[in-house]
Design a protein around this motif. Structure first.
Motif, mmCIF file in Angstrom:
data_model
loop_
_atom_site.group_PDB
_atom_site.id
_atom_site.type_symbol
_atom_site.label_atom_id
_atom_site.label_comp_id
_atom_site.label_asym_id
_atom_site.label_seq_id
_atom_site.Cartn_x
_atom_site.Cartn_y
_atom_site.Cartn_z
ATOM 1 N N GLY A 32 -18.138 -42.082 -47.259
ATOM 2 C CA GLY A 32 -17.133 -41.652 -46.287
ATOM 3 C C GLY A 32 -17.682 -40.834 -45.141
ATOM 4 N N PHE A 33 -18.964 -41.005 -44.800
ATOM 5 C CA PHE A 33 -19.547 -40.290 -43.666
ATOM 6 C C PHE A 33 -19.465 -41.180 -42.429
ATOM 7 C CE2 PHE A 33 -22.609 -37.075 -45.832
ATOM 8 C CZ PHE A 33 -21.555 -36.612 -46.590
ATOM 9 N N PHE A 34 -19.611 -40.574 -41.256
ATOM 10 C CA PHE A 34 -19.644 -41.361 -40.032
ATOM 11 C C PHE A 34 -20.622 -40.728 -39.052
ATOM 12 C CE2 PHE A 34 -16.275 -38.285 -39.724
ATOM 13 C CZ PHE A 34 -16.384 -37.777 -38.445
ATOM 14 N N ASP A 35 -20.772 -41.374 -37.909
ATOM 15 C CA ASP A 35 -21.740 -40.960 -36.904
ATOM 16 C C ASP A 35 -20.994 -40.643 -35.615
ATOM 17 O OD1 ASP A 35 -24.205 -40.589 -35.612
ATOM 18 O OD2 ASP A 35 -24.338 -42.686 -35.030
ATOM 19 N N GLY A 36 -21.710 -40.354 -34.551
ATOM 20 C CA GLY A 36 -21.097 -40.178 -33.255
ATOM 21 C C GLY A 36 -21.015 -41.501 -32.517
ATOM 22 N N GLY A 37 -20.496 -41.462 -31.291
ATOM 23 C CA GLY A 37 -20.464 -42.644 -30.452
ATOM 24 C C GLY A 37 -19.470 -43.694 -30.902
ATOM 25 N N ALA A 38 -19.687 -44.922 -30.389
ATOM 26 C CA ALA A 38 -18.794 -46.028 -30.718
ATOM 27 C C ALA A 38 -18.843 -46.371 -32.200
ATOM 28 C CB ALA A 38 -19.157 -47.260 -29.878
ATOM 29 N N MET A 39 -20.033 -46.261 -32.797
ATOM 30 C CA MET A 39 -20.150 -46.529 -34.232
ATOM 31 C C MET A 39 -19.371 -45.492 -35.036
ATOM 32 S SD MET A 39 -21.352 -48.656 -36.371
ATOM 33 C CE MET A 39 -22.595 -49.522 -35.412
ATOM 34 N N GLY A 40 -19.455 -44.230 -34.627
ATOM 35 C CA GLY A 40 -18.690 -43.187 -35.300
ATOM 36 C C GLY A 40 -17.198 -43.408 -35.167
ATOM 37 N N MET A 41 -16.766 -43.877 -33.986
ATOM 38 C CA MET A 41 -15.354 -44.179 -33.793
ATOM 39 C C MET A 41 -14.910 -45.312 -34.723
ATOM 40 S SD MET A 41 -13.405 -45.434 -30.321
ATOM 41 C CE MET A 41 -14.138 -44.131 -29.353
ATOM 42 N N SER A 42 -15.761 -46.328 -34.871
ATOM 43 C CA SER A 42 -15.435 -47.445 -35.764
ATOM 44 C C SER A 42 -15.308 -46.966 -37.208
ATOM 45 C CB SER A 42 -16.515 -48.530 -35.667
ATOM 46 O OG SER A 42 -16.662 -48.999 -34.355
ATOM 47 N N LEU A 43 -16.244 -46.118 -37.637
ATOM 48 C CA LEU A 43 -16.216 -45.610 -39.013
ATOM 49 C C LEU A 43 -14.999 -44.716 -39.244
ATOM 50 C CD1 LEU A 43 -20.024 -44.823 -39.349
ATOM 51 C CD2 LEU A 43 -18.783 -46.486 -40.719
ATOM 52 N N CYS A 100 -15.209 -34.298 -29.186
ATOM 53 C CA CYS A 100 -13.818 -34.720 -29.406
ATOM 54 C C CYS A 100 -13.688 -35.556 -30.674
ATOM 55 C CB CYS A 100 -13.319 -35.521 -28.204
ATOM 56 S SG CYS A 100 -13.196 -34.570 -26.674
ATOM 57 N N LEU A 101 -14.657 -36.435 -30.910
ATOM 58 C CA LEU A 101 -14.628 -37.289 -32.098
ATOM 59 C C LEU A 101 -14.698 -36.462 -33.378
ATOM 60 C CD1 LEU A 101 -14.694 -40.265 -33.113
ATOM 61 C CD2 LEU A 101 -17.188 -40.079 -33.092
ATOM 62 N N PHE A 102 -15.578 -35.468 -33.399
ATOM 63 C CA PHE A 102 -15.733 -34.643 -34.600
ATOM 64 C C PHE A 102 -14.536 -33.711 -34.804
ATOM 65 C CE2 PHE A 102 -20.417 -35.413 -33.833
ATOM 66 C CZ PHE A 102 -20.554 -36.294 -34.895
ATOM 67 N N ILE A 103 -13.907 -33.286 -33.733
ATOM 68 C CA ILE A 103 -12.686 -32.481 -33.864
ATOM 69 C C ILE A 103 -11.573 -33.307 -34.498
ATOM 70 C CG2 ILE A 103 -10.830 -31.361 -32.561
ATOM 71 C CD1 ILE A 103 -12.966 -30.368 -30.594
ATOM 72 N N VAL A 104 -11.434 -34.548 -34.046
ATOM 73 C CA VAL A 104 -10.430 -35.453 -34.635
ATOM 74 C C VAL A 104 -10.725 -35.669 -36.110
ATOM 75 C CG1 VAL A 104 -9.538 -37.818 -34.610
ATOM 76 C CG2 VAL A 104 -9.900 -36.596 -32.463
ATOM 77 N N ALA A 105 -12.012 -35.847 -36.443
ATOM 78 C CA ALA A 105 -12.396 -36.050 -37.847
ATOM 79 C C ALA A 105 -12.072 -34.828 -38.690
ATOM 80 C CB ALA A 105 -13.890 -36.358 -37.935
ATOM 81 N N THR A 136 -16.604 -33.109 -44.281
ATOM 82 C CA THR A 136 -17.079 -34.440 -43.877
ATOM 83 C C THR A 136 -17.486 -34.452 -42.417
ATOM 84 O OG1 THR A 136 -15.665 -35.521 -45.509
ATOM 85 C CG2 THR A 136 -16.449 -36.875 -43.683
ATOM 86 N N ALA A 137 -16.699 -33.776 -41.578
ATOM 87 C CA ALA A 137 -17.032 -33.707 -40.151
ATOM 88 C C ALA A 137 -18.353 -32.987 -39.929
ATOM 89 C CB ALA A 137 -15.912 -33.000 -39.393
ATOM 90 N N MET A 138 -18.596 -31.929 -40.696
ATOM 91 C CA MET A 138 -19.852 -31.178 -40.537
ATOM 92 C C MET A 138 -21.055 -32.011 -40.983
ATOM 93 S SD MET A 138 -18.505 -27.421 -41.804
ATOM 94 C CE MET A 138 -20.086 -26.620 -41.664
ATOM 95 N N TYR A 139 -20.929 -32.693 -42.121
ATOM 96 C CA TYR A 139 -22.018 -33.564 -42.566
ATOM 97 C C TYR A 139 -22.231 -34.711 -41.578
ATOM 98 C CZ TYR A 139 -22.990 -31.512 -47.144
ATOM 99 O OH TYR A 139 -23.395 -30.679 -48.162
ATOM 100 N N SER A 140 -21.142 -35.198 -41.000
ATOM 101 C CA SER A 140 -21.252 -36.290 -40.034
ATOM 102 C C SER A 140 -21.939 -35.822 -38.757
ATOM 103 C CB SER A 140 -19.866 -36.853 -39.718
ATOM 104 O OG SER A 140 -19.281 -37.403 -40.886
ATOM 105 N N MET A 141 -21.747 -34.561 -38.377
ATOM 106 C CA MET A 141 -22.482 -34.008 -37.244
ATOM 107 C C MET A 141 -23.979 -33.999 -37.524
ATOM 108 S SD MET A 141 -19.969 -30.843 -36.176
ATOM 109 C CE MET A 141 -21.046 -30.225 -34.901
ATOM 110 N N LEU A 142 -24.344 -33.698 -38.759
ATOM 111 C CA LEU A 142 -25.750 -33.745 -39.154
ATOM 112 C C LEU A 142 -26.268 -35.186 -39.099
ATOM 113 C CD1 LEU A 142 -28.210 -32.216 -40.230
ATOM 114 C CD2 LEU A 142 -27.312 -32.499 -42.538
ATOM 115 N N THR A 143 -25.424 -36.136 -39.506
ATOM 116 C CA THR A 143 -25.793 -37.554 -39.407
ATOM 117 C C THR A 143 -26.052 -37.938 -37.953
ATOM 118 O OG1 THR A 143 -24.423 -38.089 -41.332
ATOM 119 C CG2 THR A 143 -25.026 -39.917 -39.886
ATOM 120 N N TYR A 144 -25.159 -37.496 -37.067
ATOM 121 C CA TYR A 144 -25.313 -37.793 -35.641
ATOM 122 C C TYR A 144 -26.600 -37.188 -35.093
ATOM 123 C CZ TYR A 144 -24.759 -37.176 -30.633
ATOM 124 O OH TYR A 144 -24.986 -37.142 -29.284
#
Length: 301
Positions: free
Chosen positions: A48-59, A172-177, A185-193
């Motif tokens: 359930g992790f995601f990334d930034g950008g368009a790929m992060g938006m898709s996830l 903005c993407l991470f705030i929404v997450a 999850t948002a914090m770990y996803s920031m690390l992924t990005y």
């Protein structure tokens, strides 16, 4: 009697070089698609992790909606591809379309077992594989994450730079997450990005960054000989006019030396310049990329 015409050697060489470049681009894109699919299927999706950008938006949309991720990857990137055809080139858009469809097919049909359950490893290595995929695709002249295409378009019409736009977009993407998923999850996803973005930089730029170096010294001839023969690098001599102080009046016509080296070579260059003229004025600045000339090649070039 009819004479047979043969293509000029230059024409054959150009065709051969073009074919080689196309094959190399296709290989880079294929590697990028495979690496990105491993990052998604083996690390990010099972946890359930995601990334930034368009790929992060898709996830993120995959988490919040019942729509399949493969379809979301295509839907989210279609506007960026159309924009890329207008802002960059049609061949770029075609390559990107093939790369994105290839990634969507792999994500949909290929099964990759979850490699680890450790959240830190998921964030770091998921970002590494995803960033490698994006980086190799860019090296092949395509994108599988179209955010930068949008960023270029926005930067041309506003005061925001490409980097500023990407930063704002991802914040903005991470705030929404954080609001709709959870803060952890948002914090770990920031690390992924962060891991993915650094990997993209590494894949595109290599280990060594190019630096442009300008040297102003009355001993420019000795320094030029040192750069050319001791370092084995090309050097360009620029004519200049002095603009300040008594020396500007004494030496109105000056010469400025310009060369391009890698960051790992700069220490030796400065040391050798200091031996010749300790008071030489030296300017350094980063350069994104170079082509031709007597330059040390980066890895993957």
């Amino acid at each position: 009697m009819l004479k047979t015409t043969h293509p000029a050697p230059e024409s054959r060489l150009l065709k051969k070089d073009s074919l080689y470049r196309q094959l190399k681009d296709a290989l880079f894109i294929a590697i990028g698609v495979v690496m990105a699919s491993i990052g998604l299927k083996g690390f990010l999706l099972p946890n359930g992790f995601f990334d930034g950008g368009a790929m992060g938006m898709s996830l993120l949309l995959e988490m919040l909606t019942p729509v399949n991720l493969s379809l979301l990857i295509i839907m989210v990137n279609i506007p960026f591809i159309l924009l890329g055809a207008k802002q960059v080139s049609v061949p770029f858009a075609i390559k990107s379309t093939l790369a994105i469809f290839g990634l969507a097919l792999l994500v949909h049909y290929i099964e990759v077992p979850a490699i680890t359950a450790d959240k830190l490893l998921i964030a770091v290595f998921g970002g590494f594989f995803l960033g490698s995929g994006i980086g190799f695709a860019i090296r092949g002249g395509a994108v599988i994450d179209g955010t930068e295409v949008l960023a270029i378009s926005v930067s041309r019409k506003s005061s925001l730079t490409v980097g500023d736009f990407i930063t704002v977009f991802n914040v903005c993407l991470f705030i929404v997450a954080a609001i709709f998923v959870d803060i952890e999850t948002a914090m770990y996803s920031m690390l992924t990005y962060f891991s993915a973005s650094k990997t993209v930089d590494f894949i595109i730029n290599g280990v060594e960054e190019y630096l442009g170096v300008m040297i102003m010294s009355p001993h420019n001839e000795d320094i030029k000989q040192m750069i050319s023969f001791d370092l084995g690098r090309g050097v360009t001599v620029l004519k200049s006019d002095g603009g300040y102080g008594a020396k500007a009046q004494e030496l109105p016509d000056r010469k400025v030396l310009f060369c391009v080296i890698t960051r790992l070579e700069v220490t030796r260059l400065l040391s050798e310049v200091n031996k010749i003229d300790p008071s030489a004025f030296v300017i350094q600045y980063p350069i994104k990329d170079t082509k031709g000339g007597m330059i040390k090649k980066r890895p993957l070039h």
